[in-house]
Design an enzyme around this catalytic site. Structure first.
Site, PDB file in Angstrom:
ATOM      1  N   HIS A 238       0.849  -1.200  -0.031  1.00 26.69           N
ATOM      2  CA  HIS A 238       0.052  -0.003  -0.004  1.00 26.69           C
ATOM      3  C   HIS A 238       0.806   1.226   0.039  1.00 26.69           C
ATOM      4  CE1 HIS A 238      -3.272   2.507   0.366  1.00 26.69           C
ATOM      5  NE2 HIS A 238      -3.807   2.144   1.435  1.00 26.69           N
TER       6      HIS A 238
ATOM      7  N   HIS B  44      -0.410  -1.990 -11.305  1.00 26.41           N
ATOM      8  CA  HIS B  44      -1.341  -1.816 -10.119  1.00 26.41           C
ATOM      9  C   HIS B  44      -2.532  -2.324 -10.363  1.00 26.41           C
ATOM     10  CE1 HIS B  44      -3.635   0.581  -7.110  1.00 26.41           C
ATOM     11  NE2 HIS B  44      -2.343   1.024  -6.584  1.00 26.41           N
TER      12      HIS B  44
ATOM     13  N   ASP C  54       2.982   5.199  -7.158  1.00 26.09           N
ATOM     14  CA  ASP C  54       3.932   5.165  -6.297  1.00 26.09           C
ATOM     15  C   ASP C  54       5.184   5.317  -6.922  1.00 26.09           C
ATOM     16  OD1 ASP C  54       2.109   4.171  -4.358  1.00 26.09           O
ATOM     17  OD2 ASP C  54       1.976   2.514  -5.290  1.00 26.09           O
TER      18      ASP C  54
END
Length: 401
Positions: free
Chosen positions: A297, A336, A387
């Site tokens: 996460h 993702h 990310d």
């Protein structure tokens, strides 16, 4: 749900035949969804030798281990279409908000349902910034951690600590209807906790950072924006008239805005689940921080940084990608479960590039360019996600690992 053996002429329904019993059931479809509890009517006798734990006589269960196709609530807050790269807050495209709004303005939109007027925004921003100061005990609390404690471990603990200071916010002490009465006093109590949580979040994060750096804590300044105040608290070391780099302030504010809400991700689900027990909001946020901590996460940001550090420099990228293909190395920040594109993050990245050269940033760019030209990653739709682009060169003060 219709009776067994009946069929429905409505197109907005699902007809299910239970081959165990031969019965036919009609299940309504509402908003392109069916109720999981409707399947409780699909009952069957337990077969000889079947596990008693299956409880077939109590109805059929729906199994979705990863919540891959389960809607647990209805909401008008956020809409995501990962394949198309769409993210909207309350109907507003994220691209529009990133260009024309601020993080706090978008936070107001998410919380209250509409963009604030000028006076509403002034009040909202002032209250949040005024609540950035922590009790003096917070300094002692952070100093109790080891110098090399992980920042997320400290932040999780700090939010839980805050809950002990505000008894007015605790339904266990003030009554279960503290936040649900709907009167002015209840709403005002709720608003105060919103101001405190948002206001103190950056202060607590900055304190965790400065413990890692062996620096004294900095009191939140006055006259700076939310993002600028955060950078000031992390980076100020006594310079006269110090102000954070405005390019980094804009980049950080945009990154805050982009990450403000992503539907029911792991940390949001954790907060809702924890809050449903009527625990105080600070404990619920602490639980969310613990969920965010993990490398699958929010911790994915850190995993990207560690990966880039291990690569070292752009010249090493080809060898690293070959090792990834052989499954000898892990490629972090690509692909993702929801998001398939991350084009919006390039805006903040451009801001970061303008602050000067950085080998880690150059390595990230080289990794991106090489992977996007490689058929191995193209076929597997392994494109850089959010990310990946939230890397150290953008805001080096933030990324302490």
């Amino acid at each position: 749900m219709g009776q067994p053996g009946q069929t429905s002429t409505s197109q907005d329904s699902l007809t299910v035949r239970d081959n165990r019993t031969g019965k036919v059931y009609t299940i309504p479809i509402v908003d392109n969804a069916i109720s999981a509890t409707a399947f409780k009517d699909l009952k069957a006798p337990r077969k000889a030798g079947e596990r008693a734990e299956n409880e077939t006589e109590k109805g059929l269960r729906v199994q979705d281990k990863g919540f891959l196709n389960t809607a647990v609530m209805q909401s008008t807050i956020t809409y995501i279409d990962g394949d198309a790269g769409v993210l909207r807050y309350r109907g507003y495209p994220i691209e529009q908000l990133a260009e024309q709004s601020t993080h706090l303005e978008s936070a107001y939109l998410l919380i209250y349902g509409s963009l604030p007027s000028a006076s509403q925004y002034t009040h909202f921003e002032r209250e949040i910034l005024n609540h950035g100061v922590t009790h003096s005990d917070a300094a002692q609390f952070f100093r109790s951690f080891r110098y090399d404690a992980h920042p997320m471990s400290m932040l999780t603990s700090a939010f839980a600590m805050l809950g002990s200071y505000y008894s007015e916010a605790n339904p266990s002490l003030q009554g279960q209807r503290l936040y649900t009465q709907g009167d002015a006093a209840s709403l005002a109590t709720m608003d105060r906790q919103i101001y405190r949580i948002i206001g103190k979040a950056t202060t607590l994060a900055a304190m965790a950072y400065r413990i890692r750096q062996g620096r004294e804590f900095v009191i939140p300044p006055t006259g700076l924006s939310y993002a600028a105040s955060f950078l000031y608290q992390m980076d100020h070391i006594g310079e006269e008239n110090y102000t954070p780099n405005p390019i980094l302030v804009k980049a950080l504010d945009t990154l805050f805005l982009i990450h403000a809400d992503h539907e029911l991700n792991a940390s949001c689900t954790t907060v809702l689940q924890t809050g449903s027990s009527l625990v105080d909001p600070y404990s619920a946020i602490a639980a969310g921080c613990a969920s965010l901590y993990g490398p699958l996460h929010g911790g994915a940001n850190e995993a990207v940084i560690r990966m880039l550090i291990s690569i070292g420099k752009p010249d090493n990228v080809p060898a690293f990608l070959e090792a990834v293909k052989k499954r000898e190395k892990v490629l972090s920040g690509f692909g993702h479960r929801v998001y398939k594109t991350a084009t919006l993050i390039h805006g903040p990245l451009a801001f970061g590039c303008r602050t000067g050269q950085d080998q880690l940033l150059e390595t990230a760019m080289a990794l991106h360019d090489a992977a996007m030209k490689d058929e191995y990653f193209i076929k597997r739709r392994l494109a850089p996600n959010v990310d990946f682009w939230c890397v150290r060169p953008l805001i080096p003060q933030c990324c302490v690992i």
